[in-house]
Write an enzyme that holds these catalytic residues in place. Structure first.
Site, mmCIF file in Angstrom:
data_model
loop_
_atom_site.group_PDB
_atom_site.id
_atom_site.type_symbol
_atom_site.label_atom_id
_atom_site.label_comp_id
_atom_site.label_asym_id
_atom_site.label_seq_id
_atom_site.Cartn_x
_atom_site.Cartn_y
_atom_site.Cartn_z
ATOM 1 N N ASP A 189 -83.114 8.513 -72.536
ATOM 2 C CA ASP A 189 -83.602 7.176 -72.869
ATOM 3 C C ASP A 189 -85.054 7.026 -72.407
ATOM 4 O O ASP A 189 -85.820 7.985 -72.470
ATOM 5 C CB ASP A 189 -82.686 6.137 -72.204
ATOM 6 C CG ASP A 189 -82.549 4.866 -73.008
ATOM 7 O OD1 ASP A 189 -83.546 4.142 -73.125
ATOM 8 O OD2 ASP A 189 -81.450 4.582 -73.519
ATOM 9 N N HIS B 88 -85.258 -0.167 -71.046
ATOM 10 C CA HIS B 88 -84.030 0.087 -71.801
ATOM 11 C C HIS B 88 -83.093 1.060 -71.081
ATOM 12 O O HIS B 88 -81.886 0.831 -70.984
ATOM 13 C CB HIS B 88 -84.440 0.628 -73.177
ATOM 14 C CG HIS B 88 -83.348 0.804 -74.160
ATOM 15 N ND1 HIS B 88 -82.612 1.966 -74.272
ATOM 16 C CD2 HIS B 88 -82.880 -0.025 -75.122
ATOM 17 C CE1 HIS B 88 -81.745 1.844 -75.256
ATOM 18 N NE2 HIS B 88 -81.884 0.641 -75.788
ATOM 19 N N SER C 190 -76.983 -0.156 -78.427
ATOM 20 C CA SER C 190 -77.412 0.491 -77.187
ATOM 21 C C SER C 190 -76.574 0.037 -76.008
ATOM 22 O O SER C 190 -76.390 0.776 -75.042
ATOM 23 C CB SER C 190 -78.874 0.160 -76.884
ATOM 24 O OG SER C 190 -79.747 0.978 -77.581
#
Length: 592
Positions: A167, A234, A414
């Protein structure tokens, strides 16, 4: 005796030889074109067959690239070797899709080339939140659409299980710090990296904020992004859902709160490149990547909450296959385009668990991708109305640089994917001998029906952690339903592929309306013949071959089975009667 009703194509018939018709099938064409095809190409990923000198020699690969570039009127050169052994080639600038296609055609014409694909860009698949307030983690325990995680915690907490989060990297957070192990930064482009350099051993996330138009233009000539965007943090949000510390008197609890998280950085400013992601998959799973130290903590589970447009490319699939072969379970997000996940990468790859997102009421979330490639659904949240309907996890307050640690509710596939990665970690803790295929099979067979609605296909339903940790993966999913979710490869113009379901506890004969649901992944479903075989050996043809060029098959047939006993071993058998296309039985089941 079995008979198929009008919902199937043919009535009872004997098996037909799978190799009887040698004519090749034409290549399947996707119903929806990929917007990625309009994106300029700067690099190519070329996989050479093992016999070729270019497969092992960088100089041979460079010489070959220059020769083929000259033939196509372009300047090519060898860049580096990927962890899968593929060669990354630099095109010497950005080529439009026509010029790039000419170069790729030169490689495809070479019998020593196994595949050639553009090095495309992928992006994080979260949807930004609109509020940071959150009162409870409904996604873990609410009876309506939660994942029933507390019911699994008396059996496992993820102790000793290693999860790699491929990520944006990791920003320090006290609710995660105890479970973080050293990772790696695989971003090779300093512009994307935004940390002043290329690849290194520091997986810290410096932020991924971008100015308007900084990432180029889309196929309509509009700037990307249209407006300046803030840091997403994220990877840290994803990591918190998997393994934020529990019982520490603050913050949130991760699903596998005793597992370790290894941050592997591939996404930065304007996303990330396929070539970097391929190397990250290879390294995280314990494979070797040129110029990178070996991984001291190979992952049991990889989470990839990222994706881009276009079907699964051969380079990514190769890396995934090798990682799964090393025993790593790979979980990926289905994507947030409210579209068929078959046209997104890596959502459409084989050997992964593809996860769609549900809202707090158990409907498919409005943004979530769908379709036959989706394996399972997990909570992903919906925040536009209220942040309390999102997925709360660890974050940071910094918008242009690192700020203070915080928590925020996000929405997206996600957020759904790490629920399944965390569940896989719990299952490995409870039974370390489980294979990736067994983990996927059990998660799917123990899912419950979505309490809300799903259009387009949400896989086997809503994941249930308590059920998955319960009885060790029996194929019975209810008093009337019997399933087999173990993948079975279908030989290309070969013999039958056969998958069995054992039915027990039924009295008398099967019904006159026996439901046979079938989920087959195949690049050209018209090639397939499908039959059901009863315990007494009688059979019925469910589907004959045709000129249907669509990929994959997800449907239900109705069979009159009133003349045969219900109990015993039922078999689904599938034959591919044309060469050139491949696939597998993903799952199938009987509903009495």
């Amino acid at each position: 005796m079995l008979a198929v009703t009008a919902t199937a194509l043919l009535a009872t018939g004997a098996a037909t030889s799978a190799a009887a018709t040698p004519s090749p099938a034409p290549a399947a064409s996707p119903a929806t074109p990929s917007a990625a095809a309009d994106t300029p190409v700067e690099r190519l990923i070329v996989g050479y067959k093992s016999r070729a000198a270019e497969a092992a020699s960088d100089s041979a690969a460079d010489k070959d690239a220059q020769a083929k570039g000259k033939k196509a009127g372009e300047s090519l050169g060898f860049d580096r070797r990927l962890g899968t052994g593929a060669a990354l080639l630099d095109l010497g600038g950005k080529l439009d899709k026509g010029d790039a296609a000419d170069v790729m055609d030169a490689f495809r014409a070479d019998p020593d080339v196994a595949y050639v694909v553009p090095d495309t860009r992928m992006y994080a698949t979260a949807v930004s939140p609109n509020d940071t307030e959150y009162s409870r983690q409904w996604d873990l325990f609410e009876s309506t659409a939660g994942m029933n995680v507390p019911a699994a915690w008396d059996k496992a907490t993820g102790q000793g299980v290693k999860v790699a989060v491929i990520d944006t990297g990791y920003v320090a957070h006290s609710d995660l710090a105890a479970n973080i192990v050293s990772g790696y930064d695989f971003i090779s482009d300093p512009f994307i990296s935004q940390d002043g350099g290329g690849r290194d051993s520091n997986a810290a996330d410096p932020g991924d904020w971008t100015s308007a138009g900084e990432c180029g233009v889309d196929e309509d000539g509009q700037p990307v992004p249209k407006e300046t965007s803030d840091n997403s943090w994220h990877g840290t949000h994803v990591a918190g859902t998997i393994a934020a510390a529990a019982n520490n008197g603050k913050g949130v609890a991760g699903i596998a709160y005793d597992a370790t998280i290894q941050p592997v950085r591939v996404l930065g400013r304007c996303g990330g490149m396929t070539s970097d992601i391929i190397d990250a998959i290879t390294w995280a799973s314990g494979g070797s990547v040129q110029g990178v130290p070996s991984n001291p903590n190979p992952a049991d589970v990889i989470n990839m909450s990222l994706g881009g447009e276009g079907g699964c490319d051969a380079g990514t699939q190769s890396a995934i296959n090798s990682a799964v072969g090393r025993g790593t379970t790979i979980v990926v997000a289905a994507g947030n385009d409210n579209a068929n996940a078959a046209y997104f990468n890596p959502a459409s790859c084989s050997n992964v668990i593809t996860v769609a997102a549900s809202d707090r009421q158990g409907n498919r979330a409005y943004y979530s991708n769908y379709g036959s490639v989706v394996d399972i659904t997990a909570p992903g949240g919906e925040t536009p109305v209220s942040s309390s309907n999102g997925i709360l996890s660890t974050l940071n307050s910094g918008t242009r640089s690192v700020g203070s640690e915080s928590y925020a509710a996000y929405q997206g596939t996600s957020m759904a994917a790490p629920h399944i990665a965390g569940l896989a970690a719990l299952m490995i803790d409870a039974n370390p001998s489980l294979t990736p295929a067994q983990i996927e099979s059990t998660i799917k067979s123990k899912a419950r029906s979505l309490p809300g609605s799903c259009s387009g296909g949400c896989g086997s339903g809503l994941a249930d952690a308590g059920a998955a940790l319960g009885s060790g993966g029996t194929t019975t999913t209810g008093s009337n339903v019997f399933r087999n979710t173990t993948d079975v490869s279908i030989p290309d113009t070969g013999s039958w592929a056969t998958s069995s379901v054992t039915v027990t506890g039924r009295s008398g004969n099967a019904p006159s309306s026996l439901k046979v649901d079938v989920d087959i992944k195949h690049t050209y479903r018209g090639d397939l013949i499908i039959e059901i075989v009863a315990p007494d050996g009688s059979s019925a043809r469910l589907k004959d071959s045709s000129d249907d060029s669509t990929a994959n098959l997800l449907t239900t047939y109705t069979v009159n089975a009133s003349d045969v006993a219900a109990n015993g071993t039922w078999k689904l058998r599938v034959a591919d009667v044309y060469s050139g296309d491949t696939g597998y039985i993903d799952s199938w089941g009987l509903t009495f």
